[in-house]
Design a protein around this motif. Structure first.
Motif, PDB file in Angstrom:
ATOM      1  N   VAL A 122     -17.232   0.264 -33.690  1.00  0.00           N
ATOM      2  CA  VAL A 122     -16.234   1.144 -33.075  1.00  0.00           C
ATOM      3  C   VAL A 122     -14.939   1.051 -33.890  1.00  0.00           C
ATOM      4  O   VAL A 122     -14.798   0.179 -34.748  1.00  0.00           O
ATOM      5  CB  VAL A 122     -15.951   0.755 -31.608  1.00  0.00           C
ATOM      6  CG1 VAL A 122     -17.175   0.942 -30.743  1.00  0.00           C
ATOM      7  CG2 VAL A 122     -15.471  -0.691 -31.523  1.00  0.00           C
ATOM      8  N   ARG A 123     -14.004   1.944 -33.613  1.00  0.00           N
ATOM      9  CA  ARG A 123     -12.721   1.835 -34.313  1.00  0.00           C
ATOM     10  C   ARG A 123     -11.943   0.633 -33.784  1.00  0.00           C
ATOM     11  O   ARG A 123     -11.382  -0.138 -34.545  1.00  0.00           O
ATOM     12  CB  ARG A 123     -11.901   3.114 -34.135  1.00  0.00           C
ATOM     13  CG  ARG A 123     -10.689   3.182 -35.065  1.00  0.00           C
ATOM     14  CD  ARG A 123      -9.830   4.389 -34.800  1.00  0.00           C
ATOM     15  NE  ARG A 123      -9.178   4.319 -33.498  1.00  0.00           N
ATOM     16  CZ  ARG A 123      -8.086   3.603 -33.255  1.00  0.00           C
ATOM     17  NH1 ARG A 123      -7.525   2.873 -34.208  1.00  0.00           N
ATOM     18  NH2 ARG A 123      -7.538   3.584 -32.052  1.00  0.00           N
ATOM     19  N   LYS A 124     -11.924   0.504 -32.465  1.00  0.00           N
ATOM     20  CA  LYS A 124     -11.211  -0.592 -31.819  1.00  0.00           C
ATOM     21  C   LYS A 124     -11.632  -0.627 -30.366  1.00  0.00           C
ATOM     22  O   LYS A 124     -11.892   0.419 -29.766  1.00  0.00           O
ATOM     23  CB  LYS A 124      -9.693  -0.354 -31.940  1.00  0.00           C
ATOM     24  CG  LYS A 124      -8.810  -1.494 -31.486  1.00  0.00           C
ATOM     25  CD  LYS A 124      -7.351  -1.121 -31.729  1.00  0.00           C
ATOM     26  CE  LYS A 124      -6.408  -2.202 -31.255  1.00  0.00           C
ATOM     27  NZ  LYS A 124      -4.993  -1.818 -31.462  1.00  0.00           N
ATOM     28  N   MET A 125     -11.707  -1.821 -29.770  1.00  0.00           N
ATOM     29  CA  MET A 125     -12.067  -1.912 -28.358  1.00  0.00           C
ATOM     30  C   MET A 125     -10.806  -1.829 -27.499  1.00  0.00           C
ATOM     31  O   MET A 125     -10.437  -2.748 -26.780  1.00  0.00           O
ATOM     32  CB  MET A 125     -12.857  -3.192 -28.094  1.00  0.00           C
ATOM     33  CG  MET A 125     -14.308  -3.074 -28.499  1.00  0.00           C
ATOM     34  SD  MET A 125     -15.163  -1.615 -27.839  1.00  0.00           S
ATOM     35  CE  MET A 125     -15.226  -2.018 -26.095  1.00  0.00           C
ATOM     36  N   ASP A 126     -10.151  -0.673 -27.588  1.00  0.00           N
ATOM     37  CA  ASP A 126      -8.922  -0.434 -26.864  1.00  0.00           C
ATOM     38  C   ASP A 126      -9.176   0.527 -25.710  1.00  0.00           C
ATOM     39  O   ASP A 126     -10.300   0.976 -25.494  1.00  0.00           O
ATOM     40  CB  ASP A 126      -7.857   0.127 -27.818  1.00  0.00           C
ATOM     41  CG  ASP A 126      -6.472  -0.398 -27.506  1.00  0.00           C
ATOM     42  OD1 ASP A 126      -6.261  -0.901 -26.388  1.00  0.00           O
ATOM     43  OD2 ASP A 126      -5.598  -0.320 -28.391  1.00  0.00           O
ATOM     44  N   PHE A 127      -8.135   0.893 -24.984  1.00  0.00           N
ATOM     45  CA  PHE A 127      -8.231   1.811 -23.853  1.00  0.00           C
ATOM     46  C   PHE A 127      -8.764   3.166 -24.336  1.00  0.00           C
ATOM     47  O   PHE A 127      -8.191   3.783 -25.225  1.00  0.00           O
ATOM     48  CB  PHE A 127      -6.848   1.980 -23.229  1.00  0.00           C
ATOM     49  CG  PHE A 127      -6.806   2.808 -21.980  1.00  0.00           C
ATOM     50  CD1 PHE A 127      -7.034   2.232 -20.745  1.00  0.00           C
ATOM     51  CD2 PHE A 127      -6.549   4.168 -22.047  1.00  0.00           C
ATOM     52  CE1 PHE A 127      -6.990   2.989 -19.584  1.00  0.00           C
ATOM     53  CE2 PHE A 127      -6.509   4.934 -20.900  1.00  0.00           C
ATOM     54  CZ  PHE A 127      -6.734   4.351 -19.658  1.00  0.00           C
ATOM     55  N   GLY A 128      -9.879   3.623 -23.776  1.00  0.00           N
ATOM     56  CA  GLY A 128     -10.448   4.904 -24.181  1.00  0.00           C
ATOM     57  C   GLY A 128     -11.801   5.130 -23.543  1.00  0.00           C
ATOM     58  O   GLY A 128     -12.423   4.205 -23.000  1.00  0.00           O
ATOM     59  N   GLY A 129     -12.285   6.372 -23.604  1.00  0.00           N
ATOM     60  CA  GLY A 129     -13.525   6.746 -22.942  1.00  0.00           C
ATOM     61  C   GLY A 129     -14.761   6.063 -23.494  1.00  0.00           C
ATOM     62  O   GLY A 129     -15.599   5.563 -22.736  1.00  0.00           O
ATOM     63  N   VAL A 130     -14.916   6.039 -24.820  1.00  0.00           N
ATOM     64  CA  VAL A 130     -16.082   5.398 -25.441  1.00  0.00           C
ATOM     65  C   VAL A 130     -16.080   3.906 -25.110  1.00  0.00           C
ATOM     66  O   VAL A 130     -17.116   3.334 -24.756  1.00  0.00           O
ATOM     67  CB  VAL A 130     -16.075   5.614 -26.972  1.00  0.00           C
ATOM     68  CG1 VAL A 130     -17.200   4.814 -27.626  1.00  0.00           C
ATOM     69  CG2 VAL A 130     -16.219   7.094 -27.308  1.00  0.00           C
ATOM     70  N   GLN A 131     -14.918   3.297 -25.209  1.00  0.00           N
ATOM     71  CA  GLN A 131     -14.809   1.863 -24.937  1.00  0.00           C
ATOM     72  C   GLN A 131     -15.120   1.550 -23.475  1.00  0.00           C
ATOM     73  O   GLN A 131     -15.799   0.560 -23.176  1.00  0.00           O
ATOM     74  CB  GLN A 131     -13.397   1.379 -25.290  1.00  0.00           C
ATOM     75  CG  GLN A 131     -13.077   1.439 -26.781  1.00  0.00           C
ATOM     76  CD  GLN A 131     -12.531   2.781 -27.238  1.00  0.00           C
ATOM     77  OE1 GLN A 131     -12.692   3.801 -26.550  1.00  0.00           O
ATOM     78  NE2 GLN A 131     -11.886   2.808 -28.393  1.00  0.00           N
ATOM     79  N   SER A 132     -14.638   2.403 -22.560  1.00  0.00           N
ATOM     80  CA  SER A 132     -14.928   2.201 -21.133  1.00  0.00           C
ATOM     81  C   SER A 132     -16.419   2.313 -20.865  1.00  0.00           C
ATOM     82  O   SER A 132     -16.989   1.537 -20.087  1.00  0.00           O
ATOM     83  CB  SER A 132     -14.167   3.232 -20.294  1.00  0.00           C
ATOM     84  OG  SER A 132     -12.777   3.023 -20.369  1.00  0.00           O
ATOM     85  N   MET A 133     -17.063   3.289 -21.528  1.00  0.00           N
ATOM     86  CA  MET A 133     -18.513   3.444 -21.382  1.00  0.00           C
ATOM     87  C   MET A 133     -19.245   2.200 -21.855  1.00  0.00           C
ATOM     88  O   MET A 133     -20.140   1.679 -21.169  1.00  0.00           O
ATOM     89  CB  MET A 133     -18.973   4.676 -22.165  1.00  0.00           C
ATOM     90  CG  MET A 133     -20.472   4.951 -22.123  1.00  0.00           C
ATOM     91  SD  MET A 133     -21.502   3.968 -23.244  1.00  0.00           S
ATOM     92  CE  MET A 133     -20.940   4.565 -24.835  1.00  0.00           C
TER      93      MET A 133
END
Length: 369
Positions: free
Chosen positions: A11-22
């Protein structure tokens, strides 16, 4: 099995975002004695989910960002893959998947997974040609092709791959019980945010051009002209945040618009919203709209978002060609009250129960090796 299968998610970064939340929804609910998640991220700044990842037993590898030095990014990924013993590498960066997947291919990784999370309509002929070549390479080197929706699958892999059953749809599953409407939570959040008795419009998404915040502010400005008790609550961060704040000030709306930044209590915040407005320019299948429907909330979204997101009758789609005052009129229609019903059964019946979907993904990983 004595040890769990370790899946390396790129991933680009495990930050706040839809892909990361999924990804975190799956990680929390998968059987971690059988399958463990590790993450390869760009840059050395800590991410929103880093502490939780390590607490769950996951590893985080940091590499040079692509935008900073693409050649060094390739060398870093190659080095990690050669030093470790991953059997499964799964990339979540859409067309940029080609970079990490190429290294996985050259490193002879057993299972190479490309995962599509978006559906961006590219208008540049030159970029369309480049993307056709990348699409060909991704299709050729990927062992499996995943997507969050049919639209996202067709966008990254092509219609032929989708129609021939070469693309697996991995639903953006959620814990629907967490989002079930609760009046007490709604009252508490409204009190904490000082929005009790207001008509509250919500939006959850990072400040990027994709999310179309500029138009969202125009919509709210028109709503406010008619409904002076209206409030707009924005949850997220991003490169365009300051520009949006400047527009809010220019329109004299700084007391009506709340910028909450990163939040870990999204399920609670949704209880305090009356309606979610989501005028994105493009999407794959946003998990936030699944969550909003689980909370029984009405959502007004752009027609550029796939109809696959319409799990319930709570979604209303409007063309982005319509002016902001047309959107505002439709938003105001729900300012007079809207009954929030329990939609958890519909969410589960349509394949968005994370417990069921996590088990399905777990079995897929086990079958792969």
């Amino acid at each position: 099995m004595s040890k769990p299968i370790r899946v390396l998610h790129v991933v680009r970064k495990m930050d706040f975002g839809g892909v990361q939340s999924m990804l975190m929804n799956y990680y929390r609910n998968i059987n971690r004695e059988l399958v463990q998640f590790d993450f390869l991220v760009q840059g050395n700044e800590p991410g929103f989910f880093d502490n939780e990842i390590t607490s769950l037993g996951g590893k985080i590898y940091q590499v040079t960002p692509m935008k900073e030095n693409l050649l060094k990014y390739h060398r870093d990924v190659k080095s990690i893959l050669r030093k470790t013993n991953y059997k499964i590498v799964q990339a979540h960066q859409n067309f940029a998947n080609i970079h990490s997947l190429t290294q996985a291919h050259w490193s002879k990784i057993e299972v190479i997974i490309s995962h599509s999370h978006n559906a961006f309509p590219e208008r540049s002929v030159f970029k369309q040609i480049i993307k056709k070549f990348i699409q060909y390479r991704i299709n050729k080197i990927s062992t499996y092709k995943f997507a969050c929706s049919k639209k996202a699958g067709e966008w990254l892999y092509g219609r032929e791959q989708l129609e021939n059953g070469k693309v697996k749809i991995i639903n953006n599953g959620i814990v629907s019980e967490e989002f079930k409407y609760n009046q007490e939570i709604s009252n508490k959040i409204r009190k904490d945010l000082n929005i009790t008795g207001k008509f509250v419009i919500g939006h959850i998404g990072n400040f990027s051009s994709q999310k179309n915040h500029n138009f969202l502010i125009d919509i709210f400005n028109d709503v406010y002209k008619e409904k002076k008790e209206a409030k707009l609550v924005l949850v997220g961060i991003g490169e365009l945040e300051q520009i949006v704040k400047e527009k809010v000030i220019k329109l004299g709306l700084e007391k009506q618009v709340l910028f909450l930044g990163k939040r870990s209590d999204v399920s609670s915040l949704m209880q305090a919203f009356d309606i979610l407005v989501f005028p994105s320019l493009y999407e794959g299948l946003p998990v936030v709209l699944v969550e909003a429907q689980a909370s029984g909330m009405k959502c007004i979204i752009s027609k550029d978002i796939t109809d696959e997101v319409k799990i319930t009758d709570l979604i209303e789609s409007i063309s982005l060609n319509e002016p902001s005052n047309y959107w505002a009129k439709n938003v105001v229609n729900y300012s007079y009250g809207f009954e929030r019903n329990d939609t958890s059964k519909l969410i589960e019946d349509n394949g968005y129960d994370i417990k069921v979907e996590a088990k399905r993904l777990e079995n897929l990983y086990l079958e792969m090796i």
